[in-house]
Design a protein around this motif. Structure first.
Motif, mmCIF file in Angstrom:
data_model
loop_
_atom_site.group_PDB
_atom_site.id
_atom_site.type_symbol
_atom_site.label_atom_id
_atom_site.label_comp_id
_atom_site.label_asym_id
_atom_site.label_seq_id
_atom_site.Cartn_x
_atom_site.Cartn_y
_atom_site.Cartn_z
ATOM 1 N N MET A 151 0.826 -1.196 0.000
ATOM 2 C CA MET A 151 0.000 0.000 0.000
ATOM 3 C C MET A 151 0.865 1.252 0.000
ATOM 4 S SD MET A 151 -1.271 -0.283 3.992
ATOM 5 C CE MET A 151 -2.319 1.160 3.926
ATOM 6 N N LEU A 152 0.268 2.340 -0.417
ATOM 7 C CA LEU A 152 0.962 3.607 -0.328
ATOM 8 C C LEU A 152 0.998 4.053 1.130
ATOM 9 C CD1 LEU A 152 -0.601 5.442 -3.410
ATOM 10 C CD2 LEU A 152 1.724 4.554 -3.217
ATOM 11 N N PRO A 153 2.012 4.825 1.512
ATOM 12 C CA PRO A 153 2.061 5.327 2.887
ATOM 13 C C PRO A 153 0.997 6.399 3.113
ATOM 14 C CG PRO A 153 3.848 6.247 1.583
ATOM 15 C CD PRO A 153 3.172 5.236 0.708
ATOM 16 N N ALA A 154 0.979 6.955 4.309
ATOM 17 C CA ALA A 154 -0.068 7.928 4.651
ATOM 18 C C ALA A 154 0.065 9.231 3.872
ATOM 19 C CB ALA A 154 -0.046 8.202 6.155
ATOM 20 N N THR A 155 1.271 9.549 3.398
ATOM 21 C CA THR A 155 1.491 10.726 2.563
ATOM 22 C C THR A 155 2.312 10.311 1.343
ATOM 23 O OG1 THR A 155 3.520 11.354 3.742
ATOM 24 C CG2 THR A 155 1.452 12.305 4.540
ATOM 25 N N ILE A 156 2.095 10.998 0.235
ATOM 26 C CA ILE A 156 2.814 10.686 -1.001
ATOM 27 C C ILE A 156 3.394 11.955 -1.603
ATOM 28 C CG2 ILE A 156 1.532 8.597 -1.582
ATOM 29 C CD1 ILE A 156 -0.268 10.269 -3.381
ATOM 30 N N GLU A 157 4.386 11.785 -2.461
ATOM 31 C CA GLU A 157 5.047 12.919 -3.110
ATOM 32 C C GLU A 157 4.767 12.941 -4.609
ATOM 33 O OE1 GLU A 157 9.167 13.546 -1.852
ATOM 34 O OE2 GLU A 157 8.806 12.123 -0.222
ATOM 35 N N TYR A 158 3.582 12.496 -5.002
ATOM 36 C CA TYR A 158 3.200 12.520 -6.407
ATOM 37 C C TYR A 158 2.977 13.972 -6.859
ATOM 38 C CZ TYR A 158 2.176 7.469 -6.251
ATOM 39 O OH TYR A 158 2.265 6.108 -6.137
ATOM 40 N N PRO A 159 3.220 14.278 -8.132
ATOM 41 C CA PRO A 159 3.012 15.642 -8.630
ATOM 42 C C PRO A 159 1.542 15.920 -8.953
ATOM 43 C CG PRO A 159 3.889 14.280 -10.387
ATOM 44 C CD PRO A 159 3.868 13.412 -9.150
ATOM 45 N N LEU A 160 0.655 15.568 -8.032
ATOM 46 C CA LEU A 160 -0.776 15.784 -8.206
ATOM 47 C C LEU A 160 -1.162 17.185 -7.736
ATOM 48 C CD1 LEU A 160 -2.088 12.349 -6.858
ATOM 49 C CD2 LEU A 160 -2.235 13.150 -9.238
ATOM 50 N N HIS A 193 9.427 -0.618 4.130
ATOM 51 C CA HIS A 193 9.126 0.279 3.011
ATOM 52 C C HIS A 193 10.120 0.036 1.872
ATOM 53 C CE1 HIS A 193 7.089 2.426 6.326
ATOM 54 N NE2 HIS A 193 6.285 2.878 5.374
ATOM 55 N N VAL A 194 9.621 0.197 0.662
ATOM 56 C CA VAL A 194 10.488 0.149 -0.516
ATOM 57 C C VAL A 194 10.206 1.397 -1.337
ATOM 58 C CG1 VAL A 194 10.529 -2.372 -0.567
ATOM 59 C CG2 VAL A 194 8.837 -1.142 -1.930
ATOM 60 N N GLU A 195 11.178 1.806 -2.136
ATOM 61 C CA GLU A 195 11.025 3.031 -2.924
ATOM 62 C C GLU A 195 11.602 2.840 -4.318
ATOM 63 O OE1 GLU A 195 12.777 7.531 -2.581
ATOM 64 O OE2 GLU A 195 11.654 6.782 -0.836
ATOM 65 N N HIS A 196 10.940 3.433 -5.280
ATOM 66 C CA HIS A 196 11.342 3.330 -6.674
ATOM 67 C C HIS A 196 11.192 4.711 -7.299
ATOM 68 C CE1 HIS A 196 11.877 1.408 -10.582
ATOM 69 N NE2 HIS A 196 10.789 1.995 -11.025
ATOM 70 N N GLU A 197 12.218 5.173 -7.989
ATOM 71 C CA GLU A 197 12.127 6.488 -8.628
ATOM 72 C C GLU A 197 11.388 6.379 -9.955
ATOM 73 O OE1 GLU A 197 15.314 9.865 -8.898
ATOM 74 O OE2 GLU A 197 15.477 8.682 -10.744
ATOM 75 N N LEU A 198 10.402 7.224 -10.139
ATOM 76 C CA LEU A 198 9.625 7.237 -11.375
ATOM 77 C C LEU A 198 10.037 8.426 -12.241
ATOM 78 C CD1 LEU A 198 6.037 6.419 -10.055
ATOM 79 C CD2 LEU A 198 7.652 4.880 -11.167
ATOM 80 N N ARG A 199 10.141 8.193 -13.519
ATOM 81 C CA ARG A 199 10.379 9.242 -14.516
ATOM 82 C C ARG A 199 9.335 9.062 -15.602
ATOM 83 N NH1 ARG A 199 15.422 11.772 -14.657
ATOM 84 N NH2 ARG A 199 16.750 11.190 -12.896
ATOM 85 N N PHE A 247 6.351 2.648 -1.108
ATOM 86 C CA PHE A 247 5.313 1.709 -0.716
ATOM 87 C C PHE A 247 5.593 1.134 0.664
ATOM 88 C CE2 PHE A 247 5.089 1.682 -5.305
ATOM 89 C CZ PHE A 247 3.724 1.708 -5.550
ATOM 90 N N ALA A 248 4.526 0.930 1.415
ATOM 91 C CA ALA A 248 4.595 0.162 2.655
ATOM 92 C C ALA A 248 4.302 -1.295 2.321
ATOM 93 C CB ALA A 248 3.575 0.688 3.661
ATOM 94 N N PHE A 249 5.164 -2.187 2.793
ATOM 95 C CA PHE A 249 4.960 -3.634 2.658
ATOM 96 C C PHE A 249 4.642 -4.172 4.052
ATOM 97 C CE2 PHE A 249 6.861 -5.484 -1.439
ATOM 98 C CZ PHE A 249 6.528 -4.367 -2.172
ATOM 99 N N VAL A 250 3.395 -4.581 4.248
ATOM 100 C CA VAL A 250 2.971 -5.110 5.546
ATOM 101 C C VAL A 250 2.816 -6.619 5.383
ATOM 102 C CG1 VAL A 250 1.388 -4.823 7.471
ATOM 103 C CG2 VAL A 250 1.653 -2.959 5.814
ATOM 104 N N LEU A 251 3.697 -7.362 5.998
ATOM 105 C CA LEU A 251 3.745 -8.814 5.837
ATOM 106 C C LEU A 251 3.275 -9.519 7.091
ATOM 107 C CD1 LEU A 251 4.646 -11.313 4.139
ATOM 108 C CD2 LEU A 251 6.886 -11.090 5.275
ATOM 109 N N GLY A 252 2.322 -10.429 6.911
ATOM 110 C CA GLY A 252 1.877 -11.286 8.007
ATOM 111 C C GLY A 252 2.254 -12.724 7.721
ATOM 112 N N ARG A 253 2.683 -13.460 8.746
ATOM 113 C CA ARG A 253 3.110 -14.852 8.600
ATOM 114 C C ARG A 253 2.396 -15.724 9.618
ATOM 115 N NH1 ARG A 253 7.470 -11.611 8.509
ATOM 116 N NH2 ARG A 253 7.663 -11.886 10.759
ATOM 117 N N ARG A 254 1.788 -16.808 9.149
ATOM 118 C CA ARG A 254 1.183 -17.761 10.062
ATOM 119 C C ARG A 254 2.235 -18.729 10.567
ATOM 120 N NH1 ARG A 254 -3.317 -18.853 11.824
ATOM 121 N NH2 ARG A 254 -4.510 -17.596 10.339
ATOM 122 N N ARG A 255 2.248 -18.960 11.860
ATOM 123 C CA ARG A 255 3.209 -19.899 12.405
ATOM 124 C C ARG A 255 2.918 -21.303 11.896
ATOM 125 N NH1 ARG A 255 2.404 -17.421 18.305
ATOM 126 N NH2 ARG A 255 3.841 -15.668 18.148
#
Length: 259
Positions: A151-160, A193-199, A247-255
């Motif tokens: 998911m996207l984080p609570a704030t974004i830096e898109y040129p919107l 979190h992971v980040e990718h530069e967009l052009r 992006f936020a990566f929220v991972l859940g694992r079942r034991r």
């Protein structure tokens, strides 16, 4: 996320052009799909589902990278989006017309009794009761199974335009809250979190905004969109827009069995 309007209708209208609007550049989909496969530690024997798969944009690439022995389930409530998989769909992908809630509540029949891995990419904000739905999805996991919310984080830096950015912050769920829902569902959970530069060419991006490539933009009228694009045009005279996609990566694992 939408405060009004028909989310399913939005995607039904966008289906034929969805991939065009979502592929920022040739490296984007392989990059994101690789991160999903890596974080979920996918292997060919896993029973996998992409919940909210849309056109299967990422599931298709994950299948190329992982080579699963059983088809990846592409689950989406929009039949029009799933039709973009092809007729017939590729052998590595199996379309299922259903919502995340349908899967969580057992209203949709799946070919696998349990799942070893599933992901929701930028679809959790469409879920009304996130705690309940994530708990139901977690219950579909096999021992050692993994559930990833991208998911996207609570704030974004898109040129919107400002109104769109403000509305995003108003409506976007907090990734930390999603992490707590996964823990409450009995999963071990962590947030990274992971980040990718967009052009991207400025005019192409404006066209994507006009086509409402983000579901958030479906909450604005045509005149509001055009006013917003004029605001963006003034704020960004540069021919190529460069901005971070975080992006936020929220991972859940079942034991259980080691995945």
């Amino acid at each position: 996320m939408e405060r009004q309007g028909d989310v399913r209708g939005h995607y039904e209208e966008l289906a034929a052009e969805y991939d065009e609007h979502w592929i920022y550049g040739p490296e984007y989909v392989p990059w994101m799909s690789g991160r999903i496969a890596e974080v979920l530690r996918l292997n060919p024997t896993d029973r996998i589902a992409d919940i909210g798969s849309g056109t299967g944009l990422f599931a298709r690439e994950v299948a190329e990278q992982v080579q699963p022995r059983q088809p990846i389930l592409c689950v989406d409530p929009s039949a029009a989006m799933l039709r973009q998989l092809g007729a017939p769909p590729p052998p590595a992908l199996a379309p299922i017309v259903a919502s995340a809630e349908d899967i969580a509540e057992g209203r949709a029949e799946l070919p696998y009794a349990q799942l070893d891995a599933m992901w929701l990419k930028e679809s959790v904000h469409h879920v009304a009761d996130q705690a309940r739905t994530l708990r139901g999805l977690a219950a579909r996991l096999a021992p050692g199974g993994r559930l990833l919310v991208v998911m996207l984080p609570a704030t974004i830096e898109y040129p919107l335009f400002k109104a769109a950015l403000d509305r995003f912050e108003e409506l976007q769920p907090d990734p930390a809250l999603i992490e707590s829902h996964l823990r409450a569902a009995g999963l071990e959970a962590d947030l990274t979190h992971v980040e990718h530069e967009l052009r991207i060419d400025r005019d192409r991006y404006f066209g994507m905004v006009r086509a409402r490539y983000m579901s958030l933009l479906s909450t604005f009228s045509d005149s509001e969109i055009e006013k917003g694009i004029e605001e963006m045009r003034t704020a960004h005279p540069e021919p190529v827009l460069v901005f971070p996609d975080r992006f936020a990566f929220v991972l859940g694992r079942r034991r259980g069995n080691e995945a």
